[in-house]
Design an enzyme around this catalytic site. Structure first.
Site, PDB file in Angstrom:
ATOM      1  N   THR A 107     -47.547 -87.531 -40.398  1.00  0.00           N
ATOM      2  CA  THR A 107     -47.053 -86.277 -40.974  1.00  0.00           C
ATOM      3  C   THR A 107     -45.895 -85.660 -40.204  1.00  0.00           C
ATOM      4  OG1 THR A 107     -48.734 -85.052 -39.718  1.00  0.00           O
ATOM      5  CG2 THR A 107     -49.286 -85.691 -41.973  1.00  0.00           C
ATOM      6  N   ARG A 126     -50.761 -93.628 -31.566  1.00  0.00           N
ATOM      7  CA  ARG A 126     -50.427 -93.999 -32.945  1.00  0.00           C
ATOM      8  C   ARG A 126     -49.256 -93.154 -33.425  1.00  0.00           C
ATOM      9  NH1 ARG A 126     -52.419 -89.844 -36.174  1.00  0.00           N
ATOM     10  NH2 ARG A 126     -51.893 -91.024 -38.056  1.00  0.00           N
ATOM     11  N   SER A 164     -49.512 -78.109 -45.475  1.00  0.00           N
ATOM     12  CA  SER A 164     -50.831 -78.033 -44.849  1.00  0.00           C
ATOM     13  C   SER A 164     -50.818 -77.241 -43.549  1.00  0.00           C
ATOM     14  CB  SER A 164     -51.379 -79.451 -44.642  1.00  0.00           C
ATOM     15  OG  SER A 164     -52.717 -79.429 -44.215  1.00  0.00           O
TER      16      SER A 164
END
Length: 548
Positions: A506, A502, A69
């Site tokens: 990925t 957080r 991506s």
């Protein structure tokens, strides 16, 4: 399938795709993603799992996409696509992780255990569609995927270089022939065909102009738009940049993620003051817009802006069609700008659901509405229409009063233009352009709907990102001890202060997000929170610095 027929699983692994690294790899938000040289054995094994998944789903087609991506070119990844074009069922993520990490010697027995665990009928036919992005490592990994499918007597079909959303679309169509034709050409016919149809109904007026600059991130999305451009019949004048030539590197200082996170203009794009630019990411599933003013200040129109634009227009058409019994909702993550959430709930009067980061969470929540609009702030999102919504709108388009029919027909065109399976930069681009044209809007007017709170995102490298545990849709930390109290205290020092941390799904990092009433305050808050993460969660490398 008798155990003897599983021996080929080990043979393929040993001879062609051996496990050469002890690095543990986990199926995350978007599948497996890491340095490409660590992935070949993983992708081969996911070919095995795709066949098992296909048989559990009674022979329906499963997808495999080779992509990382928005990551830079040395990375790569693989994710599985379920029969309806959605992400792999969450309960299978642990199975995928287990299969990816066992030794070659244990691969045959682990495969047999998984087949029994999921009760797969290995006598059924199995079908797997395989797509890849433009990375130089993708063809080798796609070959490993095919070998995994063949090893368990499945049938692979390679689509070559496609956007991630095109593969999702083709998987959906293969399993539901009412949705479309499962080919790249079928995708263009439906999505682009609907755009051209609706544009013929909408006169160009106001401050909208048909010229659109596009940053292709040197990836597959720009290449596909270059194919599409020739068929647009002048409805949209696409000026394409960063198509992968002239030494441009995939996602390097360009693309949707770079523009969103750095809030800087990408390299490789010619800029004209106030000319709108659409920026895609490397595999074509994210989209953000921006423009530069006459002082070269960048004005970002991100996923929040796209969501509000689409939701407001769909609400307008629903009102025009008098389809008041259909409920619409908007789904966001904690990264959504606070100003956008207030605008949606207070001005548009549309309910908002907040979920954990990751498209699978947004997609699932959107299904609870008749019409669910979901977007991450990074530009990844789409609209989902329930069967009830589609039937209601189609009935009005056929049987309603003239004005009702007009609105309902426009909605049917919008539905056809939408890739409901996953966030799709190309589909979303055509949706945005449709709404801007329908309303005669310049990008400045689109942006003027509400004023974003200044924000900043930072990354912190720690010894173990999983030391960070969260709750409340990732807006609050439950571990390590003391971190949430520190974040609350720091955010409380600033007007309109909000921050959260957080673990990335990925990358092997911790992400920090901060908002405040000025850019300097947001920058300071983000840096202070990053320092707290570094101190309390075992930071490594250079300590985050406060802005001057």
């Amino acid at each position: 399938m008798p155990p003897s027929s599983l021996r080929v699983v080990y043979a393929f692994a040993r001879e062609m795709h051996p496990k050469t690294s002890d690095v543990f790899i986990q199926y995350g938000t978007a599948g497996f993603r890491t340095k490409a040289n660590l992935l070949e054995h993983v992708v081969y094994r996911m070919g095995l799992l795709a066949v098992i998944r296909s048989r559990v789903k009674n022979g329906r087609t499963i997808g495999m996409m080779i992509t990382a991506s928005h990551n830079l070119e040395p990375d790569n990844g693989v994710k599985l696509v379920d029969p309806d074009g959605e992400m792999l069922e969450q309960s299978w993520e642990e199975i995928a992780t287990r299969l990816a990490n066992v030794s070659d010697n244990d691969l045959e027995s682990t495969t047999e255990q998984i087949i029994k665990q999921v009760n797969a009928d290995m006598s059924l036919k199995a079908s797997v569609f395989i797509g890849m992005d433009t990375r130089y490592t993708s063809p080798r990994l796609a070959a490993a995927a095919s070998n995994g499918v063949i090893a368990l007597k499945g049938t692979p079909r390679e689509f070559g270089i496609v956007t991630t959303p095109i593969l999702h679309y083709c998987v959906k169509c293969r399993n539901d022939n009412t949705y479309g034709i499962p080919t790249e050409e079928g995708y263009y016919e439906k999505i682009v065909g609907a755009f051209k149809t609706i544009r013929q109904k909408l006169p160009v007026f106001g401050e909208y102009n048909t010229t659109l600059y596009v940053d292709g991130a040197n990836g597959v999305g720009g290449k596909k738009l270059n194919i599409i451009r020739k068929s647009l019949d002048g409805e949209l004048d696409l000026q394409l940049f960063n198509l992968g030539g002239n030494g441009g590197k995939l996602n390097l200082n360009c693309g949707a993620d770079f523009v969103k996170v750095s809030q800087k203009q990408p390299v490789g794009v010619e800029h004209v003051p106030y000319q709108r630019v659409a920026s895609l990411d490397g595999d074509g599933d994210r989209l953000v817009y921006y423009y530069l003013d006459d002082k070269e200040n960048m004005h970002l129109l991100d996923g929040d802006r796209i969501a509000t634009l689409l939701a407001s227009y769909i609400a307008e058409l629903l009102k025009g069609a008098e389809a008041g019994d259909l409920n619409m909702g908007l789904v966001q993550t904690a990264y959504a700008n606070g100003a956008s959430t207030r605008y949606i709930t207070e001005e548009l009067k549309v309910p908002v659901t907040c979920v954990k980061t990751g498209v699978k969470h947004l997609h699932h929540a959107a299904l609870s509405y008749d019409i669910g609009v979901y977007f991450e702030a990074n530009g990844h999102g789409t609209v989902i229409y329930s069967d009830k919504a589609k039937k209601t709108i189609a009935k009005i388009a056929h049987d309603g009063e003239p004005e009702q029919r007009k609105s309902a027909q426009l909605l049917l065109n919008l539905i056809d233009m939408t890739n409901e399976t996953v966030g799709d930069a190309i589909s979303d681009l055509f949706l945005v352009e449709t709404v801007l044209c329908a309303r005669g809007l310049h990008a400045r007017q689109w942006r003027a709907a509400y004023a974003d709170l200044p924000c900043r995102q930072l990354k912190v490298t720690v010894q173990d990102r999983n030391a960070i545990a969260t709750t409340d849709a990732e807006r609050r930390c439950t571990a390590p001890e003391g971190l949430q109290a520190a974040v609350d205290a720091l955010a409380g020092k600033y007007a309109s202060g909000r921050a959260f941390v957080r673990p990335s799904g990925t990358e092997d990092i911790v992400r920090v997000y901060a908002e405040a009433d000025s850019q300097l305050a947001a920058d300071k808050l983000a840096a202070e929170v990053a320092q707290a993460v570094y101190e309390l969660a075992g930071g490594v490398g250079e300590r985050p610095q406060l802005p001057a």
